[in-house]
Design an enzyme around this catalytic site. Sequence first.
Site, PDB file in Angstrom:
ATOM      1  N   GLU A  51       5.365  15.511 115.206  1.00  0.00           N
ATOM      2  CA  GLU A  51       6.626  14.847 115.585  1.00  0.00           C
ATOM      3  C   GLU A  51       6.483  13.343 115.392  1.00  0.00           C
ATOM      4  OE1 GLU A  51       7.625  15.120 119.769  1.00  0.00           O
ATOM      5  OE2 GLU A  51       5.530  15.381 120.288  1.00  0.00           O
ATOM      6  N   LYS A  83       5.914   9.411 115.899  1.00  0.00           N
ATOM      7  CA  LYS A  83       5.216   8.555 116.865  1.00  0.00           C
ATOM      8  C   LYS A  83       6.188   7.437 117.208  1.00  0.00           C
ATOM      9  CE  LYS A  83       0.896   6.314 117.974  1.00  0.00           C
ATOM     10  NZ  LYS A  83       1.452   5.161 118.642  1.00  0.00           N
ATOM     11  N   ASP A 106       7.876   4.233 118.650  1.00  0.00           N
ATOM     12  CA  ASP A 106       7.300   2.910 118.878  1.00  0.00           C
ATOM     13  C   ASP A 106       7.947   2.276 120.101  1.00  0.00           C
ATOM     14  OD1 ASP A 106       5.706   0.769 118.508  1.00  0.00           O
ATOM     15  OD2 ASP A 106       6.781  -0.045 116.781  1.00  0.00           O
ATOM     16  N   TYR A 123      12.369   9.598 125.053  1.00  0.00           N
ATOM     17  CA  TYR A 123      12.088  10.863 124.371  1.00  0.00           C
ATOM     18  C   TYR A 123      10.852  11.478 125.004  1.00  0.00           C
ATOM     19  CZ  TYR A 123      15.637  10.254 120.909  1.00  0.00           C
ATOM     20  OH  TYR A 123      16.848  10.127 120.311  1.00  0.00           O
ATOM     21  N   LYS A 173      -0.412   6.920 110.923  1.00  0.00           N
ATOM     22  CA  LYS A 173       0.551   5.816 110.923  1.00  0.00           C
ATOM     23  C   LYS A 173       1.065   5.517 109.524  1.00  0.00           C
ATOM     24  CE  LYS A 173      -0.695   3.485 115.063  1.00  0.00           C
ATOM     25  NZ  LYS A 173      -0.824   2.166 115.644  1.00  0.00           N
ATOM     26  N   CYS A 227      21.548 -34.328 114.333  1.00  0.00           N
ATOM     27  CA  CYS A 227      22.189 -33.076 113.939  1.00  0.00           C
ATOM     28  C   CYS A 227      22.521 -33.108 112.441  1.00  0.00           C
ATOM     29  CB  CYS A 227      23.468 -32.885 114.760  1.00  0.00           C
ATOM     30  SG  CYS A 227      24.462 -31.503 114.194  1.00  0.00           S
ATOM     31  N   CYS A 283      26.672 -33.288 112.221  1.00  0.00           N
ATOM     32  CA  CYS A 283      27.492 -34.434 112.636  1.00  0.00           C
ATOM     33  C   CYS A 283      26.685 -35.714 112.799  1.00  0.00           C
ATOM     34  CB  CYS A 283      28.244 -34.110 113.924  1.00  0.00           C
ATOM     35  SG  CYS A 283      27.162 -33.995 115.347  1.00  0.00           S
ATOM     36  N   CYS A 324      22.125 -30.121 119.547  1.00  0.00           N
ATOM     37  CA  CYS A 324      22.974 -31.254 119.186  1.00  0.00           C
ATOM     38  C   CYS A 324      23.682 -31.719 120.453  1.00  0.00           C
ATOM     39  CB  CYS A 324      24.012 -30.812 118.143  1.00  0.00           C
ATOM     40  SG  CYS A 324      25.271 -32.063 117.848  1.00  0.00           S
ATOM     41  N   CYS A 342      30.848 -31.405 117.962  1.00  0.00           N
ATOM     42  CA  CYS A 342      30.209 -31.224 116.647  1.00  0.00           C
ATOM     43  C   CYS A 342      30.937 -30.098 115.902  1.00  0.00           C
ATOM     44  CB  CYS A 342      28.740 -30.869 116.837  1.00  0.00           C
ATOM     45  SG  CYS A 342      27.928 -30.336 115.312  1.00  0.00           S
TER      46      CYS A 342
END
Length: 680
Positions: A122, A124, A126, A232, A324, A418, A421, A436, A441
């Site tokens: 089945e 694996k 994560d 699960y 894996k 920024c 602007c 900013c 802006c």
Amino acid sequence: MIMDRDRHSPEISKEKYIELVNEIHKLDYHYFVLDRPLKSDYEYDQLWNQLIEMEAAHPEWIIEQSPSRRVSGEALASFRKVTHRFPMLSLSNSYSIDDIAEFEKKVKRALGSEDPIEYFVEPKYDGLAVELVYEHGLLKVASTRGDGSVGEDVTHNIKTIRVIPFIIEALKQVPVFEVRGEILIFKSDFLKLNKEQEEAGQSIFANPRNAAAGTIRQLDSKIAAARPLRFYAYGIGQTDGFAFRSQHEIHQTLKKFNFPVASLEDCSVCKSAQDVIQFYEGLHQKRSKLPFEIDGIVIKVNSLNLQNELGLVARSPRWATAAKYPPEQVETVIQDIVVQVGRTGALTPVALMAPVKVSGVTVAQATLHNQDEIDRKDIRIGDAVWVQRAGDVIPEVVGVIISQRPPDSIPFKIPEHCPICGSQVEKPPNEAISRCSNKRCPAILKESFKHFVSRRAMNLEKVGDRLIEELVEVNLLRRFSDFYKIKKDQLLSLDRKGEKSVANILESIEKSRHTQLSRFIYALGIRFVGEQTAKSLSTHYSSFQALSHSTEEELLLIPDIGPRVAQAILAAMKDEDFVCDALELETKHLIFERKESLTGMQLQSKTFVITGTLPVSRDEATHWIEAHGGKVLSSISSKLNYLVVGDDAGSKLDKAQKLSIPILSWEDLQTMVQTSKARE
Ligand code: IVH
């Protein structure tokens, strides 16, 4: 308390209550596990409300397995340790087809037999492993794997996960039945979650596993309740009275007990290592289409007799291994690093890379998050780097291939001004993000407008990003209320806008005027005020106007609101332009739906006078009473129905007492509405 409680008392009984509990469990299973809802969301909400009302009226009926107990509401001070009855083992890893064949050889050698062996295979998953302990069919304790022997008690968080059964009828007579499995977050939910985190100005998660693990390790279960955790089941611990013969039988039984398990297509009984390899490769092809992340497959000898014979080496069973999939990391070059300015003014560095295909998708950009991250990985323009899609989803620069660094690579520093602007950039010393400083802006404005029109906010369906950018550029869009003032001719004068599309745009703007207060508050884009917080605010304040007068004390009384959010709301309310704009929207342009489910007419034709300081503002209290059908008067007469008293009440209290007028605290009034609602 003085209220004709049983006026319209419907037939409610403890039996009805238990039926309702069972009905909701059944609906949850069909909705969350089978993905086949039996009722509409509306009907479900009705049943849920009935349950909450019954429990408010009859706290003595409440049973441990009520779905309402999924969130305790209390935060723990620390995690309790839980010793696993059987250790939670780890798996040896293999990475190639050769390793799978090698695993089979080892198994056969250990068994001293060349007989064919069956395997159960089945995904694996994560995520992170947990164990659920059911006593007499009731979920009692849930714990993390920890060091395999001792984990942490995370029952409060696990209970919030709707796919996990609270009760298993078939196990009523079974003292202990332990289920093991993986907590995870679906890829699509993860993207939504990160978007919400970003919108609320909170840190985003690197991948679904980190998000799931971070959520399970919270002391306050409200956080888990608001996050889309899944589960699960793949194994068992102690199972009194059960003598399983195979892994496949365990899988079938867990499924029968309503646990989500790997679907028929995603697991298999294999007759040989060759079969296993075929499954391994087949699932690899499907990997990116699965709703959750996997990092390989788990191969388990199917027969439990053989498993016992094989036993363990150190902490890993000899009867199982993980095969894996190699993480797909691809090499490319960083051609440039640019800076994007977001809705909150945050400057985000983004790597522009030579396009490469990673797990089937072409990737040319990746966020580098912030300066600290760039410094930590020492990423420079011109560098050769490894990229991957974090959790199959978000492109990520894993690291620099230092050996290939060109001599002319350019280190990167976030600018002090920024890029849009030119205003000064601010970086509070304890934050990783630079922002900013100019509230007007154009980058911030455009992003705020995009948020305002988005589907979950004001839902101006036909107003897209491009139109917003054009409108800002020609100065037709400076504040939110401008959306509702745009004229047909102005739209027609824009580049390539025909009659039909202009009519559609205007229609969608018009449609958006009918909205809800919570959407409106969310749309305003106040820092840290995500959808959930906006909903809480809208149940405590009847209007933006009331919210704009709120105090810190009041805000902190609202369950989801902590000091940081309260401060952000108060700061927004100090911005006169912002408040004026929002008030104009509220009073001139928007039409709010009545909150049917919240406010009934429990105070119909009752009169109230308020005196003293209540836990909420006068305005707010008045709105609330009116929303429930009551009337607030300013002076006391013998005809008055109730005096509502707060702290430091003055002469009105004496007067009411003399006239024998019933006196209520703010809390009494809330209870009165709650109970009369429950009994209506
Ligand atoms: S079986 C010895 N089945 O892998 C049996 N584990 O290294 C071990 N995992 O922490 C458990 N998917 O969280 C099993 N289908 C699956 C799994 C699985 C993921 C994780 C589990 C454990 C780790 C073992």
